[in-house]
Design a protein around this motif. Sequence first.
Motif, PDB file in Angstrom:
ATOM      1  N   TYR A  86      -6.558  -9.627   0.711  1.00  0.00           N
ATOM      2  CA  TYR A  86      -5.410 -10.401   0.065  1.00  0.00           C
ATOM      3  C   TYR A  86      -4.073  -9.683   0.206  1.00  0.00           C
ATOM      4  O   TYR A  86      -2.930 -10.268  -0.222  1.00  0.00           O
ATOM      5  CB  TYR A  86      -5.684 -10.432  -1.603  1.00  0.00           C
ATOM      6  N   ARG A 105       0.707 -10.933   0.544  1.00  0.00           N
ATOM      7  CA  ARG A 105       1.705 -10.158  -0.044  1.00  0.00           C
ATOM      8  C   ARG A 105       2.635  -9.260   0.856  1.00  0.00           C
ATOM      9  O   ARG A 105       2.291  -8.738   1.664  1.00  0.00           O
ATOM     10  CB  ARG A 105       0.973  -9.256  -1.052  1.00  0.00           C
ATOM     11  N   LYS A 114       6.883  -5.323  -3.701  1.00  0.00           N
ATOM     12  CA  LYS A 114       6.107  -4.634  -4.739  1.00  0.00           C
ATOM     13  C   LYS A 114       4.622  -5.072  -4.908  1.00  0.00           C
ATOM     14  O   LYS A 114       3.817  -4.300  -5.568  1.00  0.00           O
ATOM     15  CB  LYS A 114       7.062  -4.777  -5.957  1.00  0.00           C
ATOM     16  N   SER A 115       4.446  -6.341  -4.865  1.00  0.00           N
ATOM     17  CA  SER A 115       3.027  -6.989  -5.166  1.00  0.00           C
ATOM     18  C   SER A 115       2.174  -6.399  -4.029  1.00  0.00           C
ATOM     19  O   SER A 115       0.994  -6.631  -4.419  1.00  0.00           O
ATOM     20  CB  SER A 115       3.149  -8.400  -4.881  1.00  0.00           C
ATOM     21  N   ALA A 116       2.695  -5.838  -2.867  1.00  0.00           N
ATOM     22  CA  ALA A 116       1.560  -5.335  -1.768  1.00  0.00           C
ATOM     23  C   ALA A 116       1.041  -3.799  -2.202  1.00  0.00           C
ATOM     24  O   ALA A 116       0.332  -3.157  -1.260  1.00  0.00           O
ATOM     25  CB  ALA A 116       2.104  -5.512  -0.440  1.00  0.00           C
ATOM     26  N   ARG A 117       1.897  -3.166  -3.211  1.00  0.00           N
ATOM     27  CA  ARG A 117       1.656  -1.900  -3.666  1.00  0.00           C
ATOM     28  C   ARG A 117       0.202  -1.723  -4.095  1.00  0.00           C
ATOM     29  O   ARG A 117      -0.325  -2.339  -4.964  1.00  0.00           O
ATOM     30  CB  ARG A 117       2.631  -1.253  -4.325  1.00  0.00           C
TER      31      ARG A 117
END
Length: 123
Positions: free
Chosen positions: A106, A110, A113-116
């Motif tokens: 997933y 992304r 920030k949402s990939a952190r």
Amino acid sequence: MAHAAELIQAVEFQSMQKITDERPQVQIGDTVNVNVKIVEGNRERIQVFQGIIIAKRGSTVNSTFTVRRIAAHGIGVERTFLLYSPRIEQIKVVRHAKIRRAKLYYLRDRSGKSARLKERRVA
């Protein structure tokens, strides 16, 4: 036929045992530096690939792990390595992350920030 399979397993185990002592236990969600030997003509150099482990598969000599990093201009680059490859000079774990699933595919969708991932403290 069974004898040949046992012989192959023994050879795989021996080669795996030599490398296992030097390699850290890597898990999905870990941010790692993978030092890879690159052969260019007659010269050999070491290239560092830093990223998050998003997948692992296999348990014997043929086990692999996939590392994803964000390159220039926000382009995602994934690279799959053989865990017990002689081309891998060193694997250094930079940080661990809290994860709740076995594959982090997933993260491909992304950015920012949402990939952190949240850091997991190891004592």
